[in-house]
Design a protein around this motif. Structure first.
Motif, PDB file in Angstrom:
ATOM      1  N   SER A  45      14.226  37.099 -57.983  1.00 55.26           N
ATOM      2  CA  SER A  45      13.528  36.123 -57.143  1.00 55.26           C
ATOM      3  C   SER A  45      12.042  36.436 -57.049  1.00 55.26           C
ATOM      4  O   SER A  45      11.196  35.546 -57.145  1.00 55.26           O
ATOM      5  N   ILE A  46      11.728  37.710 -56.869  1.00 52.33           N
ATOM      6  CA  ILE A  46      10.320  38.116 -56.798  1.00 52.33           C
ATOM      7  C   ILE A  46       9.635  37.871 -58.137  1.00 52.33           C
ATOM      8  O   ILE A  46       8.501  37.398 -58.186  1.00 52.33           O
ATOM      9  N   ALA A  47      10.337  38.166 -59.234  1.00 52.30           N
ATOM     10  CA  ALA A  47       9.760  37.942 -60.561  1.00 52.30           C
ATOM     11  C   ALA A  47       9.457  36.468 -60.784  1.00 52.30           C
ATOM     12  O   ALA A  47       8.438  36.118 -61.388  1.00 52.30           O
ATOM     13  N   CYS A  48      10.316  35.597 -60.290  1.00 53.55           N
ATOM     14  CA  CYS A  48      10.089  34.156 -60.443  1.00 53.55           C
ATOM     15  C   CYS A  48       8.850  33.697 -59.672  1.00 53.55           C
ATOM     16  O   CYS A  48       8.201  32.731 -60.056  1.00 53.55           O
ATOM     17  N   LEU A  53       2.645  34.970 -55.967  1.00 56.65           N
ATOM     18  CA  LEU A  53       2.391  36.127 -55.101  1.00 56.65           C
ATOM     19  C   LEU A  53       1.099  36.831 -55.496  1.00 56.65           C
ATOM     20  O   LEU A  53       0.291  37.211 -54.648  1.00 56.65           O
ATOM     21  N   PHE A  54       0.909  37.009 -56.792  1.00 58.15           N
ATOM     22  CA  PHE A  54      -0.292  37.681 -57.276  1.00 58.15           C
ATOM     23  C   PHE A  54      -1.540  36.885 -56.926  1.00 58.15           C
ATOM     24  O   PHE A  54      -2.519  37.429 -56.424  1.00 58.15           O
ATOM     25  N   ILE A  59      -7.087  41.912 -53.111  1.00 63.50           N
ATOM     26  CA  ILE A  59      -7.354  42.803 -54.241  1.00 63.50           C
ATOM     27  C   ILE A  59      -6.521  44.080 -54.167  1.00 63.50           C
ATOM     28  O   ILE A  59      -5.942  44.509 -55.170  1.00 63.50           O
ATOM     29  N   GLU A  60      -6.415  44.698 -52.997  1.00 65.93           N
ATOM     30  CA  GLU A  60      -5.651  45.938 -52.873  1.00 65.93           C
ATOM     31  C   GLU A  60      -4.165  45.698 -53.195  1.00 65.93           C
ATOM     32  O   GLU A  60      -3.531  46.526 -53.862  1.00 65.93           O
ATOM     33  N   GLN A  61      -3.626  44.578 -52.749  1.00 67.84           N
ATOM     34  CA  GLN A  61      -2.237  44.255 -53.055  1.00 67.84           C
ATOM     35  C   GLN A  61      -2.061  43.997 -54.545  1.00 67.84           C
ATOM     36  O   GLN A  61      -1.048  44.377 -55.138  1.00 67.84           O
ATOM     37  N   LYS A  62      -3.045  43.349 -55.176  1.00 65.79           N
ATOM     38  CA  LYS A  62      -2.988  43.104 -56.614  1.00 65.79           C
ATOM     39  C   LYS A  62      -2.983  44.422 -57.376  1.00 65.79           C
ATOM     40  O   LYS A  62      -2.229  44.584 -58.334  1.00 65.79           O
TER      41      LYS A  62
END
Length: 124
Positions: A45-48, A53-54, A59-62
């Motif tokens: 699900s996250i991959a989809c 999300l990205f 920036i820090e999360q990326k």
């Protein structure tokens, strides 16, 4: 030759003990199977939703996401060289097999699945 009552009781106890051990192993495996299914469903699900999300991340999360997915990022001129971490490498490998390619689920449950489906492809 006849089996004595003592031998019978001993063997019966051994077999019951072994049966108990096997049942405990089965319970452990069933629990692990369920945990694995939940994990695979979550990762899928996250991959989809990875692109969305990205794009919506700071920036820090990326950076964290990039470090989580890739190892050994290297820039050679204008070419980016990378290695995927093991789990993602395996997922990418599965994407080349037609039996693993995503299809719309005939039993779509909007609470846990997105109405659009994932179709992973390898870049040419």
């Amino acid at each position: 030759m006849q089996i004595t009552t003592n031998d019978y009781d001993k063997k019966c106890h051994q077999l019951k003990s072994r049966q108990y051990q096997i049942n405990e192993h089965i319970k452990i495996h069933l629990k692990s199977d369920e945990t694995f299914k939940i994990t695979v469903n979550t990762v899928s699900s996250i991959a989809c939703m990875a692109y969305e999300l990205f794009e919506s991340s700071k920036i820090e999360q990326k950076r964290k996401l990039i470090n989580y997915v890739f190892s050994n990022l290297e820039l050679e001129g204008v070419t980016l060289r990378y290695n995927l971490r093991k789990v993602f490498d395996l997922m990418l490998d599965c994407s080349t097999r037609s039996e693993w390619l995503g299809h719309k689920d005939s039993n779509l449950d909007l609470r846990i699945q997105r109405p659009t489906y994932c179709h992973y492809t390898m870049p040419q």
